[in-house]
Design a protein around this motif. Structure first.
Motif, short mmCIF file in Angstrom:
data_model
loop_
_atom_site.label_atom_id
_atom_site.label_comp_id
_atom_site.label_asym_id
_atom_site.label_seq_id
_atom_site.Cartn_x
_atom_site.Cartn_y
_atom_site.Cartn_z
N ASP A 114 8.63 -25.13 -2.87
CA ASP A 114 8.11 -25.36 -1.52
C ASP A 114 7.89 -26.84 -1.25
OD1 ASP A 114 7.98 -22.62 -0.92
OD2 ASP A 114 5.96 -22.43 -1.75
N VAL A 115 7.26 -27.51 -2.21
CA VAL A 115 6.87 -28.91 -2.02
C VAL A 115 7.35 -29.75 -3.21
CG1 VAL A 115 4.97 -30.54 -1.70
CG2 VAL A 115 4.82 -28.24 -0.71
N ALA B 70 -1.67 -28.84 -2.72
CA ALA B 70 -0.58 -27.92 -2.37
C ALA B 70 -0.58 -26.72 -3.30
CB ALA B 70 0.76 -28.65 -2.42
N ALA C 95 1.26 -22.93 -2.69
CA ALA C 95 2.66 -23.35 -2.60
C ALA C 95 3.23 -23.59 -4.00
CB ALA C 95 2.78 -24.62 -1.76
N ASP D 16 15.92 -32.32 2.40
CA ASP D 16 15.66 -30.98 1.87
C ASP D 16 15.69 -30.93 0.34
OD1 ASP D 16 18.35 -31.24 1.29
OD2 ASP D 16 18.97 -29.41 2.34
N ALA E 286 13.95 -28.41 -1.82
CA ALA E 286 12.55 -28.25 -1.45
C ALA E 286 12.43 -28.03 0.05
CB ALA E 286 11.74 -29.47 -1.85
N ALA E 287 11.52 -27.15 0.43
CA ALA E 287 11.25 -26.94 1.85
C ALA E 287 10.64 -28.19 2.47
CB ALA E 287 10.32 -25.74 2.04
N CYS E 288 9.89 -28.92 1.65
CA CYS E 288 9.24 -30.15 2.12
C CYS E 288 9.27 -31.19 1.01
CB CYS E 288 7.79 -29.84 2.54
SG CYS E 288 6.84 -31.30 2.98
N ARG F 163 6.74 -26.57 7.71
CA ARG F 163 7.85 -26.16 6.85
C ARG F 163 7.42 -25.21 5.75
NH1 ARG F 163 12.41 -29.95 6.18
NH2 ARG F 163 12.52 -31.30 8.01
N VAL F 164 6.14 -25.25 5.37
CA VAL F 164 5.66 -24.45 4.24
C VAL F 164 4.45 -23.64 4.70
CG1 VAL F 164 4.81 -24.51 1.86
CG2 VAL F 164 6.43 -26.26 2.66
#
Length: 536
Positions: free
Chosen positions: A17-18, A34, A39, A198, A215-217, A394-395
């Motif tokens: 995710d991060v 996070a 996450a 990304d 990664a989403a973020c 984004r997450v």
């Protein structure tokens, strides 16, 4: 934490995710918050954890009395509240530190004005810590002060820490919540998709292996190097690197029971001398840093003389000289440029007094990359939460951020059979990993001995090699412990005994040990020793 195991975990994940880039205080704070929100998190650091500014600070967890004088009330309010939260949630790692502020005839800031500032400082924290001492009472508390023009002094409370250990404690808690954290793993390039950044192409500094992580973020928490990642996306720089340098003395040579803050005779800038890790720390300078950021910073001869001159003026009876200095260090602060660059420019304006440059943080989203930098050691958590709130688009898990949660989890307890001097220190510095350190010490009881006059023991060095991702000798002696600062010559006298521990735990050959020693002592000589004398 075994580095090789963490790398295999990350390669198996392939996507998180991060992704946090940067293993200093900013990145560690982001990773912990996070992970705490639920996450999936990976943190990568090109060099060693806390190897940048986060191991080279003034060790102060403070609201910034100087920033209050500049009218930055919001920053000061945020800082004193974070200071109080850290004192509450990290006892023994973040500790109270009482300051004395001598007032002398001719000071540009006299008793009354300082008193007003300290009253506001206390009010922002909801406390009253300030008090005034006359000359006799002040000298009882700081007998080394020179008498010339002395009118008395103010006392107030702030806090201090071991900055590198604070970073390591945050990272350990993040790993306990499932985060993957890896040092000496560099970002070679950011990857981009339809929605912007990304992921990243990563390279292992040890064996050169490369792999991509999606990664989403992606969060850029690389401190003073943040503009370099941003430049890869075509963005102009926003930071003004400023260097702050420090001296360290043996406590008997510069004896201070509490911190002393005073004004430099040349320019009126504040200078301090404070007790830290059984020694006395003196700082700091505030200069534009024009050197290549790829090179490790070091104190200049002019900075060294500047700090020594202030000490000689404030404590004339001590006769302090070059030979009294144990070690030095310099850190480069990621301060926001007051005037931005022209479009397409590769440099920022460096106009204005460095000491008046804002210490506010920068949090910005550009092409999917979220950058968090600037700010202060004290405010790492509030910066992390602000950055992650921006990332929540984004997450979704980041919508669960808990602003008022404890900064660090309670450390638990250790058996009473361990002497109290170790028990409290280890719980504070190692948190949930203190039991593993104790197990290591019990397996090697002869290593539960103080090293020189420090508060470290040999078992801590063994444990760091075994469980704290030590890759190089400087990781061990400059950040997992601070023995390289606290002992002359970077602790060179420890090396013969240390060799057996390190080679056993890390599997180094005699040739590898010799190579590491050579590189370590060279680094100490270049960046942590006394600079060459300047010409009179």
């Amino acid at each position: 934490m075994k580095r090789e195991v963490e790398i295999k975990r990350l390669q198996a994940l392939r996507q998180v995710d991060v992704l946090v880039i940067g293993g200093g205080i900013a990145g560690a704070g982001v990773a912990l918050e996070a992970a705490r929100a639920g996450a999936s998190v990976a943190l990568v650091e090109a060099r060693d954890f806390a190897s940048g500014t986060s191991s080279r600070s003034s060790k102060l967890v403070h609201g910034g009395l100087r920033y209050l004088a500049q009218g930055r009330i919001g920053l000061t309010r945020e800082s004193v509240r974070e200071r109080e939260a850290l004192l509450r949630d990290a006892p023994g790692l973040v500790v109270p530190l009482r300051f004395l502020l001598p007032v002398r005839v001719g000071d540009k800031t006299g008793r009354r004005l300082l008193g007003v500032g300290l009253a506001l400082y206390d009010a922002l924290a909801g406390l009253r810590t300030r008090c005034w001492y006359g000359v006799a009472a002040l000298l009882e508390r700081a007998p080394i002060l020179g008498l010339q023009g002395l009118l008395g002094g103010w006392s107030y409370q702030d806090a201090q820490t071991d900055d590198a250990r604070l970073v390591l404690r945050l990272l350990a808690e993040a790993r306990g919540l499932g985060a993957v954290t890896i040092n000496h793993l560099a970002v070679k390039a950011l990857t981009r998709g339809a929605a912007g950044v990304d992921g990243a192409l990563l390279e292992d500094a040890i064996n050169g292996d490369r792999f991509t992580l999606q990664a989403a973020c992606v969060i850029n928490a690389t401190g003073v190097w943040a503009d370099q990642l941003r430049a890869g996306l075509g963005h102009a720089p926003k930071l003004r690197p400023l260097r702050g340098s420090h001296l360290l003395f043996e406590a008997w040579r510069l004896p201070v029971a509490q911190a002393l803050a005073f004004f430099h005779p040349d320019d009126g800038r504040p200078v301090f001398a404070l007790p830290w890790e059984g020694a006395t720390l003196v700082g700091t300078t505030d200069l534009d840093h024009a050197d290549d950021l790829a090179q490790e910073p070091a104190i200049s001869g002019a900075e060294f003389d500047y700090l020594l001159r202030a000490l000689r003026q404030q404590f004339p009876s001590l006769g302090l000289g070059r030979a009294d200095v144990l070690s030095t260090w310099a850190g480069v602060r990621p301060v926001l440029a007051e005037q931005g660059s022209q479009p397409g420019s590769s440099v920022v304006s460096k106009q204005g007094d460095p000491s008046k440059a804002t210490r506010e943080h920068l949090i910005v989203e550009e092409d999917g990359l979220i950058t968090v930098t600037g700010g202060k050691l004290t405010t790492f958590r509030s910066s992390a939460i602000a950055a992650l709130r921006l990332a929540a688009v984004r997450v979704p898990a980041l919508r669960n951020l808990r602003r008022h949660a404890a900064v660090l989890a309670p450390a638990g307890a250790l058996p009473a059979q361990l002497p109290g001097e170790w028990r409290q220190r280890w719980l504070a510095r190692y948190g949930g990993e203190a039991q593993a350190l104790l197990d290591c010490a019990l397996a090697h009881p002869d290593e539960l001995q103080h090293i020189d006059r420090s508060d470290y023991c040999w078992a801590e060095l063994r444990f760091a090699c075994r469980a704290e991702a030590v890759v190089h000798l400087d990781d061990l002696l400059l950040r997992r412990t601070r023995l390289g600062l606290l002992l002359r010559g970077g602790g060179a006298e420890l090396l013969p005994k240390l060799e057996a521990i390190v080679c056993e735990e890390l599997g180094w050959s005699a040739a590898q040990w010799a190579d590491e020693v050579m590189h370590y002592l060279d680094r100490v000589a270049r960046c942590y020793a006394l600079p060459a004398e300047t010409q009179p």
